[in-house]
Design a protein around this motif. Structure first.
Motif, PDB file in Angstrom:
ATOM      1  N   VAL A   4       0.844  -1.209   0.000  1.00  0.00           N
ATOM      2  CA  VAL A   4       0.000   0.000   0.000  1.00  0.00           C
ATOM      3  C   VAL A   4       0.872   1.250   0.000  1.00  0.00           C
ATOM      4  O   VAL A   4       0.618   2.208  -0.746  1.00  0.00           O
ATOM      5  N   ALA A   5       1.928   1.244   0.812  1.00  0.00           N
ATOM      6  CA  ALA A   5       2.842   2.390   0.843  1.00  0.00           C
ATOM      7  C   ALA A   5       3.558   2.550  -0.497  1.00  0.00           C
ATOM      8  O   ALA A   5       3.733   3.672  -0.989  1.00  0.00           O
ATOM      9  N   GLY A   8       1.176   4.039  -2.926  1.00  0.00           N
ATOM     10  CA  GLY A   8       0.994   5.453  -2.590  1.00  0.00           C
ATOM     11  C   GLY A   8       2.138   6.316  -3.081  1.00  0.00           C
ATOM     12  O   GLY A   8       1.928   7.433  -3.568  1.00  0.00           O
ATOM     13  N   LEU A  11       1.796   6.586  -6.914  1.00  0.00           N
ATOM     14  CA  LEU A  11       0.473   7.012  -7.383  1.00  0.00           C
ATOM     15  C   LEU A  11       0.471   8.164  -8.397  1.00  0.00           C
ATOM     16  O   LEU A  11      -0.245   8.084  -9.401  1.00  0.00           O
ATOM     17  N   ALA A  50      -1.013  12.090  -0.669  1.00  0.00           N
ATOM     18  CA  ALA A  50      -1.050  10.616  -0.568  1.00  0.00           C
ATOM     19  C   ALA A  50       0.366  10.053  -0.530  1.00  0.00           C
ATOM     20  O   ALA A  50       0.639   9.116   0.233  1.00  0.00           O
ATOM     21  N   GLN A  51       1.259  10.627  -1.329  1.00  0.00           N
ATOM     22  CA  GLN A  51       2.657  10.175  -1.294  1.00  0.00           C
ATOM     23  C   GLN A  51       3.270  10.399   0.084  1.00  0.00           C
ATOM     24  O   GLN A  51       3.919   9.507   0.634  1.00  0.00           O
ATOM     25  N   SER A  54       1.981   8.065   2.631  1.00  0.00           N
ATOM     26  CA  SER A  54       2.581   6.740   2.424  1.00  0.00           C
ATOM     27  C   SER A  54       3.965   6.671   3.063  1.00  0.00           C
ATOM     28  O   SER A  54       4.306   5.671   3.704  1.00  0.00           O
TER      29      SER A  54
END
Length: 164
Positions: A4-5, A8, A11, A50-51, A54
């Protein structure tokens, strides 16, 4: 590596690639009366958040940071600030690809450092190596290298025509 990280961190890059390679689609999607660079900036800020979230999700923050943190972060952010100061929103957020007339800039850091905004961003990321596992910093830097390669091959005939 937390998947998930990692997602992210990566992304924004498909979004940037799509905008660079399909600028007319973005201009059309934004519609008449909407500045495509401004809309891109807003979306990019959400993706940047979001980055950062993450990275924070896998970070181990401690104080004080190592000595290398300060010059890397300071100069990296100076480069980012300077690029934005010289190019403005439209120049930073693909205005030329969206059919805007963006004047060529030769003032520092342009003409001295190739891709100064990406170099500044990489420097800022490297400053965080004591807190964030290497693989996430590496992935993010790979995204920047990918975009440097994509943007180095600009086809001026593929630029968007502004909606009138």
């Amino acid at each position: 590596m937390g998947i998930v990280a990692a997602i992210g961190v990566l992304l924004p890059f498909p979004f940037y690639w799509w905008l660079w390679t399909n600028p007319q689609s973005w201009v059309n999607l934004c519609g008449q009366g909407k500045d495509p660079s401004t809309v891109m900036a807003r979306v990019s800020h959400v993706l940047k958040a979001a980055q950062l979230l993450s990275l924070f999700s896998v970070a181990s923050l401690s104080w004080p940071p190592p000595l290398y943190f300060w010059p890397l972060m300071a100069f990296g952010q100076f480069l980012n600030f300077r690029v934005y100061q010289l190019l403005g929103e439209a120049g930073t957020y693909y205005g030329v690809r969206f059919g805007k007339n963006i004047p060529w800039v030769t003032e520092f850091p342009f003409g001295v450092i190739r891709d100064p905004q990406y170099v500044g961003s990489v420097m800022s990321l490297l400053a965080c190596l004591s807190w964030v596992p290497f693989q996430y910093i590496f992935l993010w830097c790979l995204g920047y290298v990918f975009m440097m390669l994509v943007e180095s091959k600009e086809d001026s005939s593929a630029r968007a025509k502004p909606i009138s």
